[in-house]
Structures are given as C-alpha cells and as structure tokens.
Design a protein around this motif. Sequence first.
Motif, PDB file in Angstrom:
ATOM      1  N   UNK A 156       0.862  -1.188   0.000  1.00 57.36           N
ATOM      2  CA  UNK A 156       0.000   0.000   0.000  1.00 57.36           C
ATOM      3  C   UNK A 156       0.895   1.234   0.000  1.00 57.36           C
ATOM      4  N   UNK A 211      -3.006  -0.093  -3.852  1.00 59.67           N
ATOM      5  CA  UNK A 211      -3.858   0.936  -3.249  1.00 59.67           C
ATOM      6  C   UNK A 211      -3.037   2.170  -2.870  1.00 59.67           C
ATOM      7  N   UNK A 256      -4.994   3.972   9.490  1.00 55.52           N
ATOM      8  CA  UNK A 256      -6.114   3.073   9.794  1.00 55.52           C
ATOM      9  C   UNK A 256      -6.704   2.483   8.520  1.00 55.52           C
ATOM     10  N   UNK A 257      -6.784   3.288   7.461  1.00 54.03           N
ATOM     11  CA  UNK A 257      -7.272   2.771   6.179  1.00 54.03           C
ATOM     12  C   UNK A 257      -6.369   1.641   5.704  1.00 54.03           C
ATOM     13  N   UNK A 275      -7.186  -1.442   7.603  1.00 59.67           N
ATOM     14  CA  UNK A 275      -8.395  -2.064   7.032  1.00 59.67           C
ATOM     15  C   UNK A 275      -8.034  -2.868   5.777  1.00 59.67           C
ATOM     16  N   UNK A 276      -7.247  -2.267   4.901  1.00 58.08           N
ATOM     17  CA  UNK A 276      -6.911  -2.945   3.637  1.00 58.08           C
ATOM     18  C   UNK A 276      -6.080  -4.202   3.895  1.00 58.08           C
ATOM     19  N   UNK A 329      -6.287  -6.142   6.229  1.00 62.19           N
ATOM     20  CA  UNK A 329      -7.117  -7.236   6.744  1.00 62.19           C
ATOM     21  C   UNK A 329      -7.468  -8.218   5.624  1.00 62.19           C
ATOM     22  N   UNK A 330      -7.329  -7.768   4.381  1.00 63.30           N
ATOM     23  CA  UNK A 330      -7.571  -8.689   3.253  1.00 63.30           C
ATOM     24  C   UNK A 330      -6.543  -9.815   3.239  1.00 63.30           C
ATOM     25  N   UNK A 331      -5.398  -9.613   3.848  1.00 58.82           N
ATOM     26  CA  UNK A 331      -4.357 -10.648   3.885  1.00 58.82           C
ATOM     27  C   UNK A 331      -4.569 -11.624   5.035  1.00 58.82           C
TER      28      UNK A 331
END
Lengths: 223, 223, 223, 223, 223, 223, 223, 223
Positions: free
Chosen positions: H139, H161, H205-206, H209-210, H212-214
Amino acid sequence: MHRHDHARTERIGMPEAVLCDAKNVEQVRNIAIELAAAANSPCLFTRLTLEQFEALPADIVHRFDVDPLSRTAFLDGTLPTRPGRVAVVAAGTSDAPVAAEVVRTLQFSGVSGELIVDVGVAGIWRLQERLDDIAAADIVIAVAGMDAALVSVLGGLIGRPIVAVPTSVGYGVAAGGSTALNSSLASCAQGVTVVNIDNGFGAACAAVRMLSLLDAPSQRDDR
Amino acid sequence: MHRHDHARTERIGMPEAVLCDAKNVEQVRNIAIELAAAANSPCLFTRLTLEQFEALPADIVHRFDVDPLSRTAFLDGTLPTRPGRVAVVAAGTSDAPVAAEVVRTLQFSGVSGELIVDVGVAGIWRLQERLDDIAAADIVIAVAGMDAALVSVLGGLIGRPIVAVPTSVGYGVAAGGSTALNSSLASCAQGVTVVNIDNGFGAACAAVRMLSLLDAPSQRDDR
Amino acid sequence: MHRHDHARTERIGMPEAVLCDAKNVEQVRNIAIELAAAANSPCLFTRLTLEQFEALPADIVHRFDVDPLSRTAFLDGTLPTRPGRVAVVAAGTSDAPVAAEVVRTLQFSGVSGELIVDVGVAGIWRLQERLDDIAAADIVIAVAGMDAALVSVLGGLIGRPIVAVPTSVGYGVAAGGSTALNSSLASCAQGVTVVNIDNGFGAACAAVRMLSLLDAPSQRDDR
Amino acid sequence: MHRHDHARTERIGMPEAVLCDAKNVEQVRNIAIELAAAANSPCLFTRLTLEQFEALPADIVHRFDVDPLSRTAFLDGTLPTRPGRVAVVAAGTSDAPVAAEVVRTLQFSGVSGELIVDVGVAGIWRLQERLDDIAAADIVIAVAGMDAALVSVLGGLIGRPIVAVPTSVGYGVAAGGSTALNSSLASCAQGVTVVNIDNGFGAACAAVRMLSLLDAPSQRDDR
Amino acid sequence: MHRHDHARTERIGMPEAVLCDAKNVEQVRNIAIELAAAANSPCLFTRLTLEQFEALPADIVHRFDVDPLSRTAFLDGTLPTRPGRVAVVAAGTSDAPVAAEVVRTLQFSGVSGELIVDVGVAGIWRLQERLDDIAAADIVIAVAGMDAALVSVLGGLIGRPIVAVPTSVGYGVAAGGSTALNSSLASCAQGVTVVNIDNGFGAACAAVRMLSLLDAPSQRDDR
Amino acid sequence: MHRHDHARTERIGMPEAVLCDAKNVEQVRNIAIELAAAANSPCLFTRLTLEQFEALPADIVHRFDVDPLSRTAFLDGTLPTRPGRVAVVAAGTSDAPVAAEVVRTLQFSGVSGELIVDVGVAGIWRLQERLDDIAAADIVIAVAGMDAALVSVLGGLIGRPIVAVPTSVGYGVAAGGSTALNSSLASCAQGVTVVNIDNGFGAACAAVRMLSLLDAPSQRDDR
Amino acid sequence: MHRHDHARTERIGMPEAVLCDAKNVEQVRNIAIELAAAANSPCLFTRLTLEQFEALPADIVHRFDVDPLSRTAFLDGTLPTRPGRVAVVAAGTSDAPVAAEVVRTLQFSGVSGELIVDVGVAGIWRLQERLDDIAAADIVIAVAGMDAALVSVLGGLIGRPIVAVPTSVGYGVAAGGSTALNSSLASCAQGVTVVNIDNGFGAACAAVRMLSLLDAPSQRDDR
Amino acid sequence: MHRHDHARTERIGMPEAVLCDAKNVEQVRNIAIELAAAANSPCLFTRLTLEQFEALPADIVHRFDVDPLSRTAFLDGTLPTRPGRVAVVAAGTSDAPVAAEVVRTLQFSGVSGELIVDVGVAGIWRLQERLDDIAAADIVIAVAGMDAALVSVLGGLIGRPIVAVPTSVGYGVAAGGSTALNSSLASCAQGVTVVNIDNGFGAACAAVRMLSLLDAPSQRDDR
C-alpha cells in the motif's frame, strides 16, 4: 391576495416596485391586475420576463411602458421629476442590461440619468475623455463586472457620492459577480458604497435617497 | 520614502488618512514623522494599535488626539465643520468600536454625528423609542453584525440615505462578518448601500461624499 | 425493489414521505405503484414534477390529491387530525411555493396551519397588523429569503417556538439561499431554530415533533 | 450607558442574557455593575472569559455563580423551575464545553436537563445502551461536531423534538464546524432543527420556547 | 488523433476507460472508432450520454454493452474475473445511478459486486437487517448523499476497507454533494477513505487496487 | 536527511531556494548546515523567521546575507548577473514586505529590479508620474492587495509582460488576499498573469523564466 | 454606439478582441458591422456562439474566418507574423476547446503555436515522449483541468516561461475549474504563472507580451 | 466519566485511539489515568501537546512512548505485528509531521511502514530514483500539500492501493490544505482514495483495514 405596500412611497419616498424574478407568470399577472385596478400611483416592474409581459391582460397592457434591455415596465407613467442629475457609468457593452435598469429606475423616479458606456480602465484614455461629464453629476453610479477596477479609478477622481453595482458578467472567477462585488467593497478609494450584484434598481433607489438631501433645505437650516 | 497623497483632500474633498492596520510600528512612525514635518493639513490615523501609538516620537505626540475605543488619532486637529447631521445607529455593545470609528471619522471631517446604540431588532421596542431621532438626520449609518436585521428594518422606516457597516462580531456562521455583509447586500429594503466589513471609516467618508450635495446649490441650479 | 420505511410513522410518529426531487420518472412511478398496492397508510410525495405526476398509472391516479404550487401529493388522504395550531409566515409572494409546502405537509400530518403572507420587514407596519394572529399560534414557521430579517423580528416579538425556513429566492448574494440561511442561524433573537434551505417539509415535521409535547400529559406528570 | 433589555423576559419569556464574547473586559464589568444595581431579575452571562470574570467588582462577585467549563455565570440565581425535561446528548468529550453551555442555560431557565456523553455513532452500541433514557425526555438536544452523524441516527430513532448544535471541534474540513452544521441541516432524518455552530445557549432557549407548549393548556382548549 | 493510453492496464492493472462527460459527440465517436479498430482489449465508457451512444457507427455498435442507469458501456466485453467480493451499499433510491456506476465498473473489472440499497440511517433497522451481508464482503463501498451519515455508521460496525462515494443528491446545503463529501472526510469512524463526488468509477477502481493484495501471496511471503 | 534538489538550477535555471515557512527551527537549521557543508552554489532562504535565523550555527551565520523586511537570506552570495530589468510596482506601504521579497529574489537571481511604491489607483496621478519608468522595464511585477485595481490599470497602459502578485493585506472581504487574487485573474486587461497570494518569490522566478528569452538568440534563429 | 478601443493594438501591441460571451446576438452583430465598416485592422472575436455567428450580415460574413471548436473568428485576417514559438500542451481531449482558443489567438497574433495533447500525468510516459518538443519552444502554455498536475510536472522539467490555463472540465470538486486554478497557483514548481479559468485568449496574450522581449534588442542594450 | 470504547479493537480490529486535539489538559489527563488503570490493551494518543504530555501523572508516565514530531504517544506498547508493508511517501520536509503520524500509527498497529521523503514532482527525477522501493509496497500512502501533484503522478505509476493525505502546508490558496484535498479528489489517476486534511492517523487506519484482506484467506475461499 397579494398585499401590496401602497404606503411605502408615501412614507419613505421610495418608488413602489414589483420584483418579477422569482414570481411565476400567474403571480405577476395577478399582481398587475390588482395594481391596475387600484390605480393608486405609478408602479415599476423589474426583471420582467417576456413571457410574464405577454401574459398581461389585453385591457391593461397599454398602460405599461416596457423596455426589453432593462427588463422593466412602468405602469401608469412615472413619478414627478425631482432635482438632481446622476451619471451612470458602465465599463462595457456586457454591462448594458444592468446599466439600463439603473437608468430606467431613475427615469421612473423622476430623476435625470445620463448613460456613459465603454469606459473600462483597460483603455483608461476613454475614461479620461468623459471625466468632465462624470464629474458634473451629483451622483455617480458605476456599473462594472469582472475586476470592477473602474470603481476604484472613479473613486480616486471624483468627490461626489459613488455607488458601485457589481455585475455578474464574466467567466471563471468572475462568473456570478462575486469578484466584482468583493473588489468594489475592498476598493482602495474611500467612501464608495456598494449594492448587491446586478442590482441596478437598488443603486437607483440609493440615488433617490441621496437626492432627498436636496429636497428640504429649510429643515436643515434650523438645526 | 512614503509618498503621501497630499493632493487627495484638495482634489476630491476626502479626508487624508493613514490605515495603520497592515503597517509595522516603524512604518507608522516614519509616516507620522513625515506628515508632522510637512504640516500640510490635519490627518487621520485609523486602526492604530497601542504599540504603534507609543512608538510616536515625544516631540510630536502632543499634536495627536487619540481615541482608544475607535483606534483613531487626529494629527493637528480636524477639518473645518460642514453642514449636515449623521445618525450612527448600532445594534449592540459589541459593535461599539466600529461605531466609534464612524463617529470619529465624521468628527475629523467636520461633520456632526450622533451615536445611538443598543437598538437591535430582537428588542424592536428599543428601536422604536429612538426612531424620531434617527429620522431627523440627513444620513443614517447602520452598524450591525450577525444577521444585520437592523439594516432592513431601518431601510423600511427611513427615506434618507442609509449606509450599512457590517461588523465581524459573532461566532459560527456570523464570525468574520460575511453573514452581516451578505444580509445587508440582500436587504429587502430598497436603496440601502453597503461598505466593507468593519469599515467605519469608509461609511463616514461615504456620508461626506453625500453631504457634498449640500455644498453647491448654485452649481446645480444652472443645469 | 424500493424498500420503503413503513415502520417510520409507527415508530416515531413522523409522516411517511417520498422526496421525488432526485428520482427519475420511472423511479417515482414504481414507488407509487408499490405504495398504492401496499395501501398501508396515507403517504406524502414532495417536490413532485408535473412530468412525474403525469406518469402515474391511470388506475391509481385518482387516489392522489395533488397541489401544483407546493409540488406535493397525498396518496390515500391524510393522517388523523391532532391538536395544535401553526402560523406559517412568509415575507413575500416569491416565498409562496415553500410556504405552501409547509402548509400542505401540516395538512397531511393532521395539523392546522394558517398562512400569513407579504409581511416582510421592509414594510414593518404590515407585520404589526398581523402580530396578534401570529402570537396566538402554538408554533411559528417563518419562511423568508434574501436577508431573512423577518426571522429576527418575529423572534424578538414572539415567545413560542419559531422555525426558520430560508428560501433560495433572490439574486446576487441572495441566490441559492445561503444568505437567508446564515442570517437565520446568526439571528440576534434567541432560541430560533433553522432547517435546510427551501425545506418546507422539514419545518412542518419539526412542528409535528414539537406538537407531540401536547399528546402525552400523563407521561410527563409521573416524573 | 448599556441599554439592557429588561423587558425581554417579561414579554416573550426568554432568559435575559449577556453574550460576553465580543465585549472587552471593561464593557462586561460595566454591564455587570449596572445589572447588579438594577437587581431586576436573575441574569445569565455566556462566553465569559476568566479575565472578564476576575475584573468583576469585589462587592458583587459573590452574587455570581460561575462555571468554567461552560464559561457561564448566573447573577442572582436562576429563573423559577418549570415543567419539562431535556436530554442533552453529546458525541464526544471534545463537545463537552458546548454541551455544558446547554445544560447551564437550561438550569438558569428552570428546566431539568440531563447530560449524556460519549455516544458517537462510530461505536453505535454505546448509543443504543442509552436510548431509553434519551427517548424518555420531552426534547433532545444533540451536540455534535465533525460529521454530526449522531443527529441523523437520533432523528431516525426518536419522535420528540430534536435540536442539533453543531460544534467547531475538529481539523481539516471539520474545522470551524461548517461540516457539522451542513450535515445537520441536510440530515436524512426529518424534522430535525438546527442552531448556529457552538450555540449551546440558543439550543437551550429553543427548548424553553418549545416547553412553553406545556404551560398554557387552557389557551389551547378554547380555540 | 486521440492518443489513448493502451499501456495503463498492462502497467498498473487499472481498467482502461473513457470519461465521456466533457467530450462532445464527435470526440466520443472518434475515440470509439479508434479503439474499436485497435481492438486491444475491452474498454469502459463512463458518463456516456444517450446522444453520444446513438452517434456510434452502426458497424461497431453491436460490440458495446450499454447500461442507461449507470450511463456506462463496455466495448468488447469485460476483463477476466478476479477474486474478491465488494458490497455496494446505497442510502437511497436517488443514489442509484452512482451505485450502478460502481457495480458496472466492478463488473467490467472482473470483480463480483453486490448492490444493497435503501439502508439509510434515518431508518437504522433496515441497515441492521443487512449487516451480515455487508460484513461478509472483502470491501464496502458506501454511496451516500446529503449528510452521508451511513458512512460513519458503517465505519463503526465493519472492519473491512470502506470507500465512501459522496453523491450530489439533495437541495439547499446538500446540493452538489459538498456536504456529503465533507461529512465523509470528517467521519468519526476511523480509516474510511473517500473519492470525489459521484465518482462511482473511482471507488470501483480503488477496490480493484485493494483486491490486488489478494493476487500475489508469494511476493509478500519472501519479505 | 534532507534531500535537496541540487540539480534544479543546473537543469532548468531556476534559483535554488528553501521555503522556511512550514518548517520548524530545527529543520531549517539542519538544512542550512547541510547546504553550507555542500557549498554547491548560492542558495536562497525565503519566509525565514527571526527565530529560525538566530538558530543558525555561529560558524556559518556570516555566510548569510539577511534582510528582515523581505524575510529572505542569501547563503554564499547570489547568482551571476544576467540581462534584463524588472519594475516592481507596489500599490501601498502595506505591500512592502511582498515587494521586497520580489526585489530580493531578483537580486539573488542576478536580475536588476527597481522598486516603485505608493502608486495605487486611488491617486492615479501618482501612477502617471512614474509611468515612463515602468514602461521602460522589460517586465512589470505588480504587487497589490485589496481590489488590485493597479493590475488592470497597468495592463491597459503597458505592453510588456505583467505578473500580478496579490497580497493578503486588508480586512473584511480583502483579508487573506482572495479578492486581490480573483480581481487580478478577472482583470479586464488582457494577457496579465498571476501567481499565488503573497508569492513574491514566485513572481521573481517567473521573470527569470521570461528573461531566459533574452539568453539564447541563436537557438531561436535556426528554427 | 459601441466605443471600440482602436488604440489598444497601437499603444500596447495587444490584439484587438471582442468577447462575445456576455453580449446578446444583436450587440455582437452591431459591433461586427461597425468594425467591418471601420476596417481599421484585423479583429478577433472570442466565445462566439453559433447563433451569434449566423446573425452576421451576409455582406460581411465572408470576411470572417470562423473556427467552431475554439469558438473564435478572425475579421479581415490576422496580424503580421512575429518571432517566437509557443508549445500549447493539453492534458486531455476534454481540454481541446480551450487549447484551441490559445492556438487560434496565437495564430491571430502572428505567433507560431504547436498543439500537443493527451499528455496527462496519469500516464506520464506519454508526456516524456513529447518532452523534447516542448522544451524547444520559447514559451509553454499548459492547459489542464481537474488536478492540473501537468502544470507542476512541466514546471519541474522546463526552464522557459510556463503559463497555466486551468479548465472548467470535470465534476464534483473539479467542476468549474477552481481546483485546477488553485492547484496551478499553489504549484510546487517555481515561477509558473496562471490566468483565469478557461481563459485561452488571455494565455495567448500573455505569450505575446513575453515575446515582445524578442522584438527590441537595441532598446535593451543601451541601458 | 469518560466512556471509552474498549470494544472497538475487538469488534472491528481498529486501533484504540484518543484524539487530544480538542480536549483540554485536564480531560486528557483524566482519560489517561482511566485507561492506564483499566490496562485493557495498548492505546494510541494522537495530536498530543507538550503541555498535555507534561500533565500526565508521574506514576504512569513511564508507560507512555512519546514522539514529539508526530505528536503521538503509545500507552503500554503496540499491537501485535501483522503482515503487510506500507510505503509512506512525502513530498517535502514540511509534510514531515503528518508523515510521522502515519508511520507511528502503523507502528502502533503492528504494521511495517517505510518513510520516503523529499520526492515532490517539481524535481521528478528524485521520485523516479525511489520508484522501485515504492512499487514494492502493498500500500502507498502519499502525504502532500499545496498542489498535491505527487498523488496523481504516483497514481499513474503504481497499481497498489494509494491513500492520499492532503496537508495544510502552504500559504495563499494552499493555506489550510483545501487545494491539496481537492486536487487529490480530482486526481486524473484512477482509484486513488483520500482522507481528511492532515489526517495521518486515518490514512494508517485505512491501510490496516486494507491489510485485513491478507488475514483471512480461508474465509474468502468458501464463497
């Protein structure tokens, strides 16, 4: 029923007017019928659309004096003439409709107004050619859009009252007139006053208020 | 060297003034020394800070008449008195500094100004008690922040020229004065004119311009 | 499928309403068909265009009570009448559509609403003539554009709840209604509350919420 | 001399208050002395700074009840208690000063107010735990900055009057409170009304206006 | 000649797209012909007007898959399917066109998207009914206008990436979408990200970027 | 470590500069030490505070040429002189700091700059006295706040490149400089260009770019 | 009668132009007739609508060279060619009309202009392919909407004068062009100057002013 | 008592944080004492002032890890490390405090973050030197003020992202960060998302969140 303010002219000497802008065709028609029936005194219609004008009843339409450029109409003539002369100075052709609203409102109010156009400061020699005419007036109304630099230049050259009418002419940051408005308010020339964007009617009314100073010398003497 | 505009009063009758707001202490001091040495005519200092005032040289400070509330100073007195009377109407105590700037600028310009305060429309009976005083003036200057409703109410009751001075008093949407400014510009009372936010000096200058209509009746006769 | 909130009226006593403004003709038609089929309770359509209305199916159109000025329609009548009376006060003719939306939403909600128009403060004597009527209401809804000075004047004269509805009427700085909105929010009259620009529906709903205070005296006693 | 509006409480039932924000230390001190001498009725001071408070004369300072968090002071106690209960709901700790101004103004006005804090919608379970308390009040005042989402969530769950007080808490687009203000005005929950940013005093006054509906059942019956 | 960026999909994995909004009919037609002739890969057209679509040459129009609600068209099908599931949550019917642009862009990009509508927070029970569906997605795209309170409520309930798409739906302060935009940016829920007003295409592209995290586990292992 | 762009002067001929405004004392000190150690070429510091200057190490401070009014410092002298002359025209004393930043940046860049102050259009005769001087320059940089009318007047009188630098001087609508910025952008004089508010450095750099046209006649011949 | 500024070209070397935007069909027609009769010199019409063009009298229409994309017309040809070459760089197809206005105004002024399109920074390799062409020009005019990132990237790569023309292309925060305008003004690349939104005419005039530096080497030598 | 949201980390995996900005010294001290006593889990304090930090009780202050540049503190360490790597790219030294807030929030959340500074596009070769490092991250968080052109350039070069954090760095139109915000939102690079101005915490924080896909590949498989 529309409750028109017949008392205003009498009480504070302001012209009686109907702002047609935000009214629909039927509302303007009804107000016109009512005022024509009452026949109290001359009445001014501003921001009148062609559609609104064409919807006026045939039996009263001849009592209206309409001017398309300024979008104004007089019902039953004008108010009596009064002393004082106003110079209406416009920077460019695009400001013509607003300048015309000033001149027509003055005419309705019985005041002599002279229109002086195409004197923007980008060609300042054109303004200088007309300066004597402008300086001879009792009041100057400066109609200008975009940067409204005309207002400040006039303010530095003329000692008479100056009313700025910012116009919504222009594109980009000039669109809508807020640049001309703010520029007029922030003018480096002292004592210039300002009315709302495109408010030619209001500027003329301000001139009428100011010219009331010429009406009553006796009242002033005894203070 | 500061190039002061000694010609302005002579040419257009406006008071000569120094806006101290955006100048530093040294700049104001230098301008004051220069003007005091030239001794051409009385001069007005506006938005003068305490620090700027205290930095004036001891040998000229006695020639200044200072007023802390309005933050103004007169160098070498005032201009000659001239005809006309101005009512300065303020909505609340918070508007007092701006109202005082109006009154002091009028005083400097030789014009009689009467201050009428605490007449906001939230208690409209207080305004009604003072209405006769206000109506007797040649010109009304309305000093008002927040919603500036005072401007519209006065505009509907008085036929004399009305100049609105929006003030930056208030919080939230009122902070900075743009609500009072826009409300004054959009006033439903016709012919009210407006100056920049907190520009008490400008409103007084506008009154001086308007009162010039009383100066020269002969000029007007021969048109 | 549209998932309508049939539970809202039941849960919090608010009228069920469809805002048609940002929906296309087909979307409004489909919602209307669905609601008519469900026939749960009366439903209010606001900001309905003529084109949207004309696209309603022939077999249900008779169940709609449409009002062009306010652009509202009632499906299957109104809610039961409830105690309380609301004065809807509008400054000018141009504010009529928004004022009509207030009155129609009140009517749909079973509340008595009286419309009082053309009482702008520029002619404050007209407002004073109607003041007793206004003061007798439980709640006052003030509909005003431009400077919204009416809101502050009413707020200083009336002790009942006052809800201001700024309107988008006007030109220049008044265009779009933000001046009226900010002026209402910054009102010098204390305790006035405000809804979104042109939100006549919301002001009426606010009144319905307030009138719920009259519904349940017993609940209040036992605290 | 300050012309205080002693008539306001009597005429429209609103608390008499002095907004100290835009007044200097000397102005507040003078108003306090004058009001203390008049001793007409209790009086509320809002947005009082520590410096202003400390400048009050020693002989009257004991008559003031001061609260630092809300920056309010009561001179000579409070108004008589009146029926009605108000829930003051605040999203976060940062909104505490404004929420405290609401509660103190209610207290001064004789109204019972309960403070419910830290119930922002980012942790919606905390709001749900307190929902019964909130729903039992006559009126809900929602104090919220940033996105003001609390206002809409409450508006969908509660049928009583809801007054939103946007706060100036936050940074970036939230700074100054205009995002919270606009979000409250554009709330998808119907019938929510709004006061100016940080105007806790105004929200409490709005509640006082609304609670006047409980005062006079007889007047309502005879219509 | 239009210089299309054929390299973009290859280089950074983003869908190739033509924004038709600010292009005239002839420009869109020429780009379409050129892209159809090149036949490199599928291509997405967004904000396509009916007039622009109807001007496509007859010999290529059958290669376009057009959707009127979202105003999108696919030329030569879609990109290959890829892992990941996106929930597209919309507050109301009025947000449908933007939500449809999200879903169509996801579809074009080979991503599974589920549309969940009419779950605005004014009726929060409707949102709660769908919460499990929403929580099961890899990414949530929240499409909301007006106060955009939906964004904050979702942000407090869901730990997955949340992309807010403010919509221009609404009137008054909501008009144009800046209130929804600012409310989303100032959300009290942490870690929510935002795209431009009405930018459904951009939100879907953001999801594609995020889902690239699922593509390459091996690359991540060796760090 | 600060990664300074030593390549910029070499690549595009622009002066190397450090904007100190948003950097803390320690950051500026570290950059200064690093640049002094590298000793590549002269370097310009802009918007340097007194505190930042006083924190420079004693062993390098003598290599700095500091000017308090413009808040600039030269490290290790200036760039070589180059052909071309720039007139820096400022409306008033309050614009002096920004005008000084222009002159100092020109001096650092090896360009001859002449400062012409107190020539605002409210006293247009003062501008006319200096017009020949201004017209003789290759480039005119007009520094003006408030209404920035000076920009338009110059634009109508001079055919050379004109760069406007709006200043943040003023109060009310002039505060912050957006009125001067918008007025300059909307100037009725054609071909005037504008830089950011108070960006004297940028205007001087623009002049350096323009004067590069004088550097390379041969390159131009062979096209 | 329209008072055209025939002296401008002669005095300051700027092209004579008529901005048709805010003029009605009749006004443009009258100006065209008047200018055609005077036949002083070539004249440029900008922002000419199709309707305005079609209303030109048949006997003079053949003297106009019209270009629909740029909405410009030349009356009686162009000004004599002059030295200098300008690169007009546009980010995307949507910026084409404004870029065309630049190129046409240059052509009218006798200046060679080369158009380089579709080089937005989102695909920066496309810009890099054209960099040598751009760097070879005397002046670069960058036409860009939305984020206007092109302006900063060019500013960091090119040492010649760069004039940014922000365009009103885009939606959401980009709509109207203020984001592109502010982004250009705040560019991290030093010495870039900016004209009003969509003002292709102004940017070309700025280039003409700059190219005047090439006209008069002798004048510069003797200083 | 402060009602802290101990459930948030557990429910949605977001770090527990206290925004100290709008809280006074006493409020922060009380929250710290309460959280230290509860000792539930590590906690992050953001926008902590030196004064707030120094007011922490002596018996708990050793449990805080404080960083002055980012104005953050960790109470009782950090959250467990988790997979994923984030590149934090900042345009200039002035953006360092916000970039540091991103890196510290990532560190608190157990995420690896690499800081890459001084890569503004005005010297695009510096960015190109670091491109491989940036492209290798999962990211990218782009921290940029003024024109935020860095965001668009990165968006065109990187497929991962990208979260933009506009900063309030700059003066004139850049002041406050709205230009950087709007420029990021209007970026010509597709799929970039944006957080509030200066919201380094939110961007981190964003990323959490992203990432968390891993975390949960199995959950994804069974759909």
